[in-house]
Scaffold this motif. Structure first.
Motif, short mmCIF file in Angstrom:
data_model
loop_
_atom_site.label_atom_id
_atom_site.label_comp_id
_atom_site.label_asym_id
_atom_site.label_seq_id
_atom_site.Cartn_x
_atom_site.Cartn_y
_atom_site.Cartn_z
N VAL A 1 0.84 -1.20 0.00
CA VAL A 1 0.00 0.00 0.00
C VAL A 1 0.87 1.25 0.00
N MET A 2 1.92 1.25 0.85
CA MET A 2 2.78 2.43 0.95
C MET A 2 3.45 2.71 -0.39
N SER A 3 4.00 1.64 -1.01
CA SER A 3 4.73 1.90 -2.25
C SER A 3 3.77 2.41 -3.34
N MET A 4 2.53 1.87 -3.33
CA MET A 4 1.55 2.33 -4.33
C MET A 4 1.18 3.80 -4.08
N ALA A 5 0.93 4.11 -2.80
CA ALA A 5 0.49 5.48 -2.49
C ALA A 5 1.55 6.49 -2.87
N PHE A 6 2.83 6.13 -2.61
CA PHE A 6 3.87 7.12 -2.85
C PHE A 6 4.38 7.12 -4.29
N ASN B 1 -1.30 11.88 -5.87
CA ASN B 1 -2.45 12.44 -5.16
C ASN B 1 -2.17 12.56 -3.65
N PRO B 2 -2.03 13.82 -3.14
CA PRO B 2 -1.70 13.98 -1.71
C PRO B 2 -2.79 13.46 -0.79
N LYS B 3 -4.04 13.53 -1.22
CA LYS B 3 -5.15 13.07 -0.38
C LYS B 3 -4.99 11.57 -0.13
N ASN B 4 -4.68 10.85 -1.24
CA ASN B 4 -4.48 9.40 -1.09
C ASN B 4 -3.31 9.11 -0.16
N GLN B 5 -2.24 9.89 -0.31
CA GLN B 5 -1.07 9.64 0.54
C GLN B 5 -1.40 9.86 2.02
N SER B 6 -2.06 10.98 2.30
CA SER B 6 -2.34 11.26 3.71
C SER B 6 -3.30 10.22 4.29
N GLU B 7 -4.32 9.82 3.48
CA GLU B 7 -5.28 8.84 4.00
C GLU B 7 -4.63 7.47 4.18
N THR B 8 -3.70 7.13 3.26
CA THR B 8 -2.99 5.85 3.42
C THR B 8 -2.20 5.85 4.72
N LEU B 9 -1.51 6.97 4.99
CA LEU B 9 -0.74 7.05 6.24
C LEU B 9 -1.67 6.95 7.45
N ASN B 10 -2.84 7.59 7.37
CA ASN B 10 -3.79 7.52 8.48
C ASN B 10 -4.28 6.10 8.68
N TRP B 11 -4.57 5.44 7.53
CA TRP B 11 -5.04 4.04 7.64
C TRP B 11 -3.98 3.18 8.32
N LEU B 12 -2.74 3.42 7.92
CA LEU B 12 -1.65 2.61 8.46
C LEU B 12 -1.49 2.85 9.97
N THR C 1 9.78 10.76 2.90
CA THR C 1 9.21 11.37 1.69
C THR C 1 7.99 12.19 2.08
N ALA C 2 7.14 11.59 2.93
CA ALA C 2 5.90 12.26 3.32
C ALA C 2 6.20 13.55 4.09
N LEU C 3 7.25 13.50 4.94
CA LEU C 3 7.57 14.69 5.74
C LEU C 3 8.04 15.82 4.83
N ALA C 4 8.58 15.44 3.68
CA ALA C 4 9.07 16.48 2.78
C ALA C 4 7.97 16.98 1.85
N ALA C 5 6.76 16.39 1.96
CA ALA C 5 5.68 16.75 1.03
C ALA C 5 5.26 18.20 1.24
N THR C 6 4.73 18.79 0.16
CA THR C 6 4.31 20.19 0.29
C THR C 6 2.96 20.27 0.98
N ASN C 7 2.15 19.18 0.80
CA ASN C 7 0.80 19.21 1.37
C ASN C 7 0.85 19.00 2.89
N PRO C 8 0.32 19.96 3.65
CA PRO C 8 0.41 19.83 5.13
C PRO C 8 -0.31 18.60 5.66
N ALA C 9 -1.42 18.18 4.99
CA ALA C 9 -2.16 17.00 5.49
C ALA C 9 -1.27 15.77 5.46
N VAL C 10 -0.44 15.66 4.41
CA VAL C 10 0.45 14.48 4.29
C VAL C 10 1.47 14.53 5.43
#
Length: 1972
Positions: free
Chosen positions: A719-724, A728-739, A762-771
């Motif tokens: 899931v992580m490799s697919m999300a990243f 789509n930042p929404k998918n990334q943040s929701e995947t992290l939340n699910w995890l 990678t997520a910490l470096a994202a521009t989207n604050p939700a991620v």
């Protein structure tokens, strides 16, 4: 001749020293007779001869000497002190007896030596005999050897140390004297009998002929184990047992027992260690590097010769090992490789455990060298690695071995597996834990599938061995994947091993037969082979235990796996559930359609790709129904998901259809056998939809279902490799939340941290604050499982991000991870579920640290770097160290292989530049964290050198070294440190710093361990030398560590170890051991707290079932929470030790951080008492300072370590104040739940809080004060009393805080001081606060003065200590203070005193300056204008101060102890004498709050009363206003000084100090008028208390115990002499009756009561006239009724009956026939046994010889009686009529008249009625009738308290003020006289006189109206005080009578209607309220 016989007159001891031989001969003969006569071994007679015994044996005259030897032998055998003479006597025997020609002398000499050995002086004797072997005279040498041989033969090798004898044997064999050689041969044979082959190596070098002779002798010896035939005194019982065994024919069994003794001696121990390092050729290190192989060979051969020495001296072999390792690893000449391997073997064998530190370096090299094919090389390497294995543990080398397992070379794989198999044979179930077995099994399982058959076979053998050692149950989980064929093969191998096993456990020697099997030939040189065998010899012990361990199931499990699921339980130990994982090939779309159409409705498949969304929706509904109904086995998961993914698949546009689709995926995953193949098809689509607002939740559900089917680790990774890979930042943040959520549900087991970390970065470096936020949340969840080490990966993030991460981690701190709720294999049976639930997380937590990616840094540790670190220039060395620090920092987590770094760093630890030493220590600290638990393998070569640094002279270096050692120990546990001799070697160094630091460290660590290696005993001799070190700190630390050593080794072992000390030292050390034994803590209970480190199986402790929350120890009961009261006795000691036990709602919610959930205070039995003793004995610093120094803080920390949870202690002593706040919050939370613990650690808590008072942070101070308020409230509820120690180390510091500038703090402090008075007497608080008035801080002075005022106001003048005068003078000084607030406070305080005490204040304060005096007078005037009742108000407001009894609360607080004790006892019910005894003890700690509570209990419900018409009684009671004003609460000013003195004495009775109490009571009883005030009840209780105190065994333990008993004795005598004689006699009779009735009462008690009675009898001639005989005879009558003569005769002792007879006889003698007139108070006296007894006595004394049937005599006697009593009767009746005539006492008079008439039916009352009016006569008759009716009615109601009805009538109340009132004992009714009495007192209090009070008739009879004893007449000043006392007694009158079973009155009063009683009650209430 005359001269010659002079000696005959001399005493024996002088004869023995006489110069004439005859005299000496006679002396010795007489001494012998004396010695034979003395029966007591401790008789002082023995000591007279102490100095002479040496002369007995060394006498110059041979004949005399023989006699002397005989006497000496008897002396040694019988005298207790004989041991002191050992050295001199044995040396005398050796030098002067063994050279005698007479055989008898030699025999006696040998006997004497053996007798000394028997009395435990073996070592001294052996020392002297060994010295004798150096004598030039061969006779002496022969005799010494013979003595040693006999001693060994008789006492055995345990008593006679063989090592020193064996050491001298070769020298004896070389002697020129044949006799010596022969004797040496005999002793060699004897030694061989005990230690067998262990004797061969030391004798290898003797003459071959002698050796051959010896061999022949040895063969002849029987093979059975030898046994001692003679025992030490201390072992004599053993001897008796052996004899029993033999007589029972139990030889075989006995043999078995002793079998263990034989292999105890190891040849290795007997050998002398040889130092070889210095003997190495000078050019060895050059030669070994030489280009020519011959030169290298020469160098190696030189080493080979040296290492053939079987035992080598410890030293630094690092360079030698390094050189040999290089040859093994790099040399091209295989011959040299074999030679170097042999050298390594020799080193390992010769050094044993000391070689362990080098093992880690050599093992990988040897294993990799197995690629050589040549048999001799392989064999040499095998021998080397086997020898090396024995010097270390499998755990330590496991990393290296496992690393080699993956090698591609089959030979290496094969040899490694064989090595593992051989190693396993040395293991037991306990030394081969699951955590160690798991990686080995995993590696071996790969090998059983290897292509090379030899690799497979070797792996099978290793697995078979493991199976054999730990049992199937432990291994099976790892073998779940293995097919049947291979499993059978493993089992077959296991059975083969068993044969060897059997032999091995039966006979250790056969161990060597097994070696050749593994390819090792026997030609390894005699010494080597033998040694291998010797080393393994001790192993059978543990191996025998293996089956037991197996039976118990795998050790270290939270709960054993359910038996059914063994197969699947283990599966989860692989990453992912491999067994049950469905491996499914990918199917083509056609096949899928076919399979789907078989299970789905045809329409469904057609409509899947319909263009109409409604049709697609309908199709999905059908699809869902079909899936719901499908059976798991029939469900084609892959086909179904393929259908769902079919166009439009995951691109579905309609959200309803999409939701259904996702829901169906979840259903399929839950219901079917869902494979990873199926998952791959859908996951991509799910991740795509996870960010969708409408479908996101369904997507998450489906993912969770898939994670459950395919295991979370795999799913999460996908899931992580697919999300990243998406944008789509929404998918990334929701995947992290699910995890984040999934981890909480599934647990952390098996997750790949490394992969996550890169994604999270990678997520910490994202521009989207939700991620970013989601990533940080995920990190928080991971932190719960991984712990602080997680942060290291993110240290290079931007500071802003890092602070967010830290904040998240901070939030998580203190939380424990939830137990997993999902992911437990759904395929297994429910039985297995449980097992999984219990086990899985265990592995998870173990793996967490393993999961952290570790970097290999060995390649960075280059030789250049190493040489830099060792450079001569310190700057370059520093550079090198900086580089190392950089490498470790960069790598974060490293692998254990660090190349040459350890040796390089070790060199820096003793660098001359201290800065570099510190830097090295810091690097080592880093290293410990970076390497984690694997640092274990470096403990020996790097850890121990750190300990050496603890001896550095610089404080900061030592501190750094200690921090480093702790950092290491945290990772490794203590076992590695304590194994081997290294630690004891360090302790041996006589460096005071090293010793104190090391002992301090051990004292801190040992208590936390559940078990320690046996090597700990090696430290004990050095510990003893530390106890006597010159340095005081070392001695102190050694004493502190002593109990903890004892906790692990036991007292016996420790005491035995003192044997080698000098006698003086031994006695001192033994005394310390005794002391330590008392303080010895119990071992920590079994499950220690789980750590996040994978240490063995320690983690599962978390899964303790919650049923035994805090005490999961053996003794814990199953109840969820121990009753705090019972807990003390029950399992608390064990609970105390259970290291921060678990206490959580259920086992599922527990995880790693659970250590914070246990009890925070651990109850250590007697811990507090011990701490007080230590402080008293000045063993620790007294808690007394102006500002706390470090040593105080350290001391407190040490003291807390045993009784405060570790984590809480860390918070409490943290440098940051926020942690202090946290600690306080936790303490507040646990206050209620852990009362026991809080009270147990109260002294420490208070001390810690005093430290907080010195903090500058206000929030901590506020929190601390808040806690203190709650704490003191709790303590007063628990009725706890502060000890002196607690008070003195806390109150002064609290008082300082009263001067804080902040109002709110001052207010809190005052509130706390106020509450403290409930747990600590105000009079003791007073001096502390007084001390506070001397402060420089004016605010503090003012507040303290105000507080003093409040104390005086609340508790009266008696709180002023040392005397009111001194105290007031000190207070008055402050009137002249320069600060206005202080002046005011001082003035107010004195005004308060004035209000209580009147003008007398001026006397007390002494001379004041004019100015001060005028200020004071002014202030007093002003205060007078206020209503004077103010103070009383204030007192009333304080809760429960029981104002209604006395306006001065102080009276209650410290009323006379007698009075209180009677109330207390009676309130606590009469039956329990043990309870009563307890109460008496309590009375010495009387406290206000205690008594208030008691008053609460005493005032029982009002009994229902018979109704009387009492109206007329009340008419005159009008309460004039002014009078009330007059009686102010200040006792008016009539209270002169005497009153306050008496007040003070009375308050002293209540003192907590027993001496003060006794003194005060003595003073009270010296004043006769006061002493006579004590009533029967009071005296009874006082006597009960004093006698109980005298019998209390605890008093003897006090230092001045005897003194106390003497004082109490004198006090008892005073009480007997000075009290009112009637009262005391009556009290003693009642007490005797009680004590005989009470089963629990001790006979000693009754005996002392009787002794008091005898004393009273002796006083009778002087006191008879002042005694009210009627009352005494009534008491005797009651006594005789309760104890008829028959019953008394049954008593064990005849004293009671004799005492009674003596008393009666004395009374008869003194009173003569008149005595019979005094029976007036006894009802129907004709039936009384007493009257008969008295008559008999009278007859006897008048010598009337007539028989009993002589009626005349009796009549005559009765006539005399009548005459003599006529006058008395008239007086009595006159008295009664007088009462009837008086207004108040009418009813009582009538009742008495009725009683009288009933008793004397023929009595004539006519003359009395004649003179009165008709109205009066009819009033009397009517009154008598009414009483009669009432009595008839009542008489039928029997009592309910188990006292017979007759008793009810005859018993008389003897309560505090002797009132007759109560009808029946269960308190159904109370006569009005009680109320009348109360009313009178109230009238008197209110200033209304009672009419005719003073001319009341004397108290002739108890049935007469109870006179209020008029104190006023005798001691006017005490008038009000005593009346209050009396009132308080009266208040409890009815309950007193209730509760004293023996006193219940039979007088019942006249009847009337109920209404009036209510009226009476109301009036009483009115009077009371108007008083207030």
């Amino acid at each position: 001749m005359g001269d010659d016989s002079e000696w005959l007159k001399l005493p024996v001891d002088q004869k023995c020293e006489h110069k004439l031989w005859k005299a000496r001969l006679s002396g010795y003969e007489e001494a012998l007779k004396i010695f034979q006569k003395i029966k007591d071994e401790k008789s002082p007679e023995w000591s007279k001869f102490l100095g002479l015994i040496k002369k007995f044996v060394t006498d110059s005259n041979a004949v005399v000497q023989l006699k002397g030897l005989e006497a000496a032998l008897v002396y040694v055998e019988n005298a207790h002190v004989a041991g002191k003479t050992t050295g001199e006597v044995v040396s005398g025997v050796v030098s002067k007896v063994f050279n005698q020609p007479k055989a008898k002398a030699k025999e006696l000499g040998i006997e004497i030596c053996l007798m000394y050995i028997e009395i435990e002086k073996g070592e001294a004797v052996q020392e002297e005999l060994l010295k004798g072997l150096d004598n030039k005279n061969p006779k002496i040498i022969v005799a010494c050897i013979e003595t040693l041989r006999k001693a060994l033969s008789e006492f055995g090798s345990k008593i006679i140390l063989l090592k020193p004898i064996i050491k001298v044997l070769p020298k004896l064999f070389e002697s020129r004297e044949k006799a010596v050689r022969d004797e040496a041969k005999l002793i060699a044979v004897e030694i061989y009998r005990w230690i067998r082959d262990a004797l061969r190596p030391p004798l290898q070098n003797i003459n071959s002929v002698q050796l051959k002779e010896l061999e022949e002798e040895w063969i002849k010896l029987p093979t059975s184990a030898p046994r001692p035939s003679r025992f030490l005194r201390s072992q004599q019982e053993l001897e008796a047992k052996l004899e029993q065994q033999q007589s029972a024919g139990g030889d075989a069994e006995g043999g078995g027992d002793d079998g263990d003794e034989v292999p105890q001696i190891d040849a290795y121990e007997l050998l002398e260690a040889v130092e070889i390092l210095s003997k190495l050729p000078k050019d060895f290190y050059d030669k070994i590097e030489a280009k020519k192989w011959q030169e290298r060979k020469e160098a190696l051969e030189a080493v080979e010769v040296l290492v053939k020495n079987p035992k080598l001296e410890a030293g630094d072999y690092a360079d030698l090992v390094k050189a040999l390792k290089k040859v093994v690893g790099k040399d091209t000449n295989v011959m040299l490789v074999a030679l170097a391997a042999k050298c390594l073997t020799g080193l390992a064998v010769g050094l044993r455990k000391k070689f362990g530190q080098y093992a880690g370096h050599v093992v990988p090299t040897i294993l990799e060298k197995f690629k050589e094919k040549k048999p001799q090389v392989v064999q040499a390497l095998q021998e080397a690695i086997d020898a090396i294995f024995l010097t270390t543990t499998l755990q330590n080398i496991s990393e290296d071995v496992l690393a080699v397992m993956d090698n591609k070379n089959p030979t290496i794989k094969q040899q490694t597996s064989l090595f593992i198999a051989r190693s396993f044979r040395h293991c037991t179930a306990s030394t081969l834990p699951k955590s160690l077995l798991k990686p080995f099994c995993a590696a071996l399982l790969k090998h059983i599938n290897d292509s090379a058959p030899e690799v497979r076979d070797a792996a099978f053998e290793a697995l078979g061995t493991a199976l054999k050692v730990v049992g199937e149950k432990a291994v099976n989980p790892f073998l779940a994947d293995v097919d049947k064929l291979k499993l059978d093969k493993i089992k077959e191998c296991s059975e083969k091993v068993e044969l060897i096993h059997g032999k091995k456990s039966g006979l250790a020697a056969d161990k060597k037969e097994f070696k050749p099997v593994t390819g090792r030939t026997a030609a390894s040189g005699a010494a080597g082979d033998k040694d291998t065998k010797d080393i393994s010899a001790p192993k059978p012990g543990p191996l025998k235990k293996a089956p037991a361990a197996k039976a118990g199931g795998p050790p270290k499990k939270g709960k054993p796996a359910a038996p059914g699921g063994a197969g699947s339980t283990g599966t989860k130990n692989k990453k992912g559930l491999e067994t049950k994982e469905i491996v499914e090939p990918e199917l083509s779309i056609e096949v899928c359609e076919e399979k789907a159409s078989a299970v789905l409705p045809p329409t469904c498949i057609q409509l899947l790709d319909s263009s109409n969304w409604k049709e697609r929706l309908a199709c999905m509904e059908e699809f869902q129904k079909a899936v719901e109904l499908m059976d798991r086995t029939e469900m084609p998961c892959q086909a179904l998901v393929r259908m769902l993914a079919k166009k439009p698949g995951w691109k579905e546009t309609n959200f309803q259809v999409m939701q259904m689709k996702l829901h169906i995926v979840a259903l399929i995953a839950q219901k079917g056998n869902f494979s990873k193949t199926s998952a791959q098809i859908v996951l991509d689509g799910l991740v795509d939809k996870i960010g969708d607002v409408k479908c996101g939740n369904n997507a998450k559900e489906a993912m969770t279902a898939i994670a459950e089917a395919c295991m979370l680790p795999w799913t999460a990774e996908q899931v992580m490799s697919m999300a990243f890979s998406q944008k789509n930042p929404k998918n990334q943040s929701e995947t992290l939340n699910w995890l984040s959520n999934a981890i909480k549900e599934f647990g952390f087991s098996g997750l790949n941290v490394k992969a996550f970390i890169s994604n999270v970065k990678t997520a910490l470096a994202a521009t989207n604050p939700a991620v970013r936020t989601a990533a940080i949340t995920l990190l928080g969840v991971m932190y719960l499982y991984v712990g602080p080490s997680l942060r290291m990966f993110f240290e290079d993030e931007k500071p802003a991000l890092l602070s967010q991460i830290d904040a998240e981690f901070e939030k998580m701190q203190g939380q424990s991870p939830p137990a997993p709720t999902r992911g437990i294999s759904k395929h297994s049976t429910s039985g297995t579920d449980e097992g999984e639930d219990g086990d899985e997380p265990d592995d998870g937590s173990n793996d967490v640290v393993d999961l952290l990616p570790r970097t290999e840094i060995s390649d960075k540790i280059t030789s250049e770097l190493v040489s830099k670190i060792g450079d001569k220039n310190w700057k370059i060395r520093k550079e090198g160290l900086d580089e190392v620090a950089g490498i470790i920092n960069e790598a974060k987590f490293i692998q254990p292989n660090i190349g040459e770094l350890p040796t390089a760093l070790k060199g820096r630890l003793n660098d001359s530049n201290k800065i570099l030493v510190q830097q090295t220590l810091n690097i080592l600290q880093q290293l410990a964290v970076a390497m984690g638990p694997n640092i274990k393998q470096h403990v020996k070569n790097l850890g121990i050198p750190i300990i050496t640094v603890l001896g550095d002279s610089k404080n900061n270096v030592r501190a750094a070294a200690l921090a480093t050692v702790n950092a290491w120990a945290e990772q490794t546990g203590m076992k590695e440190w304590l194994e081997g001799e290294d630690l004891s070697e360090e302790l041996k160094k006589e460096n005071p710093f090293l010793r104190q630091e090391l002992l301090g460290w051990l004292a801190e660590k040992l208590p936390t361990l559940r078990s320690t290696p046996t090597d700990l005993i090696l430290c004990v001799p050095h510990l003893y030398s530390c106890l006597e070190d010159r340095n005081g700190d070392v001695r102190k630390k050694a004493q502190d560590a002593l109990p903890f050593f004892m906790m692990h080794l036991g007292y016996e072992k420790m005491a035995k170890a003192t044997g080698k000390l000098k006698p003086t030292s031994k006695d001192q050390v033994l005394a310390m051991l005794e002391k330590a034994k008392a303080n010895m803590p119990a071992k920590p209970a079994a499950p220690t707290k789980a750590t996040s480190k994978p240490m063995g199986g320690s983690a599962p402790a978390k899964f303790q079932p919650a049923s035994a929350p805090a005490e999961d120890s053996v003794s814990s009961s199953a109840e969820p929470k121990p009753d705090p009261k019972k807990a003390k006795a029950a399992g608390l000691s064990s609970k105390a030790k259970s290291a921060q036990g678990k206490k959580a709602p259920s086992k599922t919610s527990l995880k790693e951080d659970e250590d914070k959930s246990g009890p925070i205070f651990i109850v250590v039995p007697n811990g507090k008492e011990q701490r007080m003793k230590d402080e008293k004995g000045l063993k620790v610093l007294k808690w007394n300072f102006t500002t706390p120094r470090d040593e105080y803080i350290e001391q407190l920390k040490t003291q807390m370590s045993s009784c405060v949870a570790k984590w809480l202690q860390d918070e409490m002593f943290h440098s940051d104040f926020q942690h202090h706040n946290k600690a306080l919050a936790v303490m507040v939370d646990h206050l209620e739940s852990e009362k026991e613990g809080v009270i147990g650690c109260l002294d420490l808590i208070l001390k810690w809080l005093t430290l907080r008072f010195f903090d500058t942070n206000t929030s901590v101070l506020m929190k601390a004060l808040e806690y203190l308020k709650l704490l003191f409230t709790l303590l007063s509820e628990e009725e706890y009393h502060l000890t002196e120690n607690e008070a003195s180390s806390f109150i002064p510091y609290l008082v300082v805080k009263v001067g804080e500038p902040k109002d709110v703090i001052r207010k809190d402090v005052r509130a706390i001081l106020n509450r403290m008075c409930l747990v600590y007497p105000a009079s003791k608080m007073f001096p502390f606060i007084m001390e506070g008035t001397k402060s420089k801080n004016s605010k503090q002075r003012a507040e303290c003065l105000e507080e003093l005022g409040c104390l005086v106001e609340s508790y009266g003048m008696n709180v002023c200590q040392p005397t009111p005068g001194k105290a007031l003078k000190e207070i008055a000084v402050h009137i002249g203070d320069r600060d206005n607030a202080v002046r005011n406070a001082a003035l107010n305080t004195i005004v308060t005193v004035y209000n209580v005490h009147g003008d007398q204040v001026f006397k007390l304060i002494g001379n004041l300056s004019e100015k001060d005096m005028s200020m004071l007078e002014e202030r007093i005037k002003r205060s007078a204008k206020r209503p004077s009742a103010a103070p009383i108000k204030q007192v009333e407001e304080k809760p429960q101060r029981v104002q209604n009894i006395s306006s001065n609360a102080n009276m209650l607080r410290k009323g006379p102890a007698e009075d209180m004790s009677s109330k207390l006892n009676q309130a606590r019910s009469m039956s329990g004498h043990p309870e009563a005894a307890q109460m008496v003890r309590r009375e010495f700690q009387l406290d206000l709050d205690e008594i208030e509570n008691d008053n609460g209990t005493v005032r029982c419900e009002m009994p229902e009363l018979v109704q009387h018409k009492l109206d007329d009684i009340f008419e005159p009671v009008l309460i004039p206003e002014p009078k009330i004003r007059a009686v102010s609460p200040h006792f008016d000013d009539m209270h002169s000084n005497t009153a306050s003195t008496i007040n003070f004495i009375i308050s002293q009775v209540a003192s907590g100090d027993i001496n003060t109490s006794i003194q005060a009571l003595t003073q009270l009883f010296q004043i006769e008028s006061l002493a006579r005030e004590a009533s029967t009840g009071v005296l009874k209780d006082l006597m009960h208390g004093l006698i109980t105190l005298m019998l209390d065994s605890r008093i003897e333990d006090l230092e001045e115990g005897q003194q106390v008993i003497r004082s109490v004795n004198l006090l008892v005598v005073k009480v007997l002499e000075k009290s009112d004689q009637t009262n005391i006699l009556s009290a003693l009779l009642v007490l005797l009756q009680d004590s005989l009735l009470a089963t629990a009462s001790s006979p000693k008690f009754s005996e002392l009561v009787m002794k008091c009675l005898w004393r009273m009898v002796r006083l009778l001639p002087d006191t008879i006239n002042s005694i009210n005989l009627d009352r005494i005879l009534l008491d005797i009558h009651i006594f005789m009724k309760v104890f008829p003569k028959e019953k008394l005769k049954q008593c064990k002792s005849e004293f009671p009956i004799r005492t009674l007879k003596t008393l009666l006889h004395t009374l008869c003698k003194l009173k003569g026939p008149k005595i019979l007139d005094h029976l007036t108070m006894i009802d129907n006296k004709n039936e009384s046994e007493l009257e008969a007894h008295l008559c008999r006595m009278m007859k006897h004394s008048m010598d009337q010889t007539g028989s009993k049937s002589d009626k005349e005599t009796e009549k005559g006697a009765s006539r005399i009686d009548e005459k003599s009593s006529k006058a008395k009767v008239n007086d009595f009746l006159a008295e009664i009529f007088k009462k009837i005539g008086s207004k108040e006492n009418t009813k009582e008079g009538l009742a008495e008249l009725y009683e009288y008439k009933k008793k004397y039916s023929d009595a004539d009352i006519e003359p009395f009625l004649k003179n009165s009016s008709q109205f009066f006569q009819s009033y009397v008759e009517r009154g008598l009738r009414v009483i009669e009716m009432e009595r008839e009615g009542k008489g039928r109601i029997s009592t309910s308290t188990g006292i017979s009805p007759q008793m009810e009538v005859t018993c008389v109340p003897t309560s505090t003020s002797t009132v007759s009132s109560i009808g029946n004992t269960n308190g159904e009714e109370v006569g009005p006289s009680v109320y009348l009495e109360r009313l009178k007192i109230l009238r008197q209090r209110c200033g209304l006189d009672n009419t005719k009070q003073d001319d009341r008739p004397p108290l002739t009879s108890l049935l007469s109206k109870p006179a209020v004893p008029t104190v006023a007449s005798s001691t006017d000043m005490l008038h009000s005080k005593l009346s209050q006392l009396r009132e308080s007694r009266e208040q409890h009158q009815h309950s007193d009578l209730d509760s004293n079973q023996t006193h219940s009155s039979g007088t019942v009063t006249s009847s009337s209607s109920t209404a009036n009683i209510d009226d009476l009650k109301k009036r009483l209430e009115r009077i009371k309220s108007s008083r207030k």
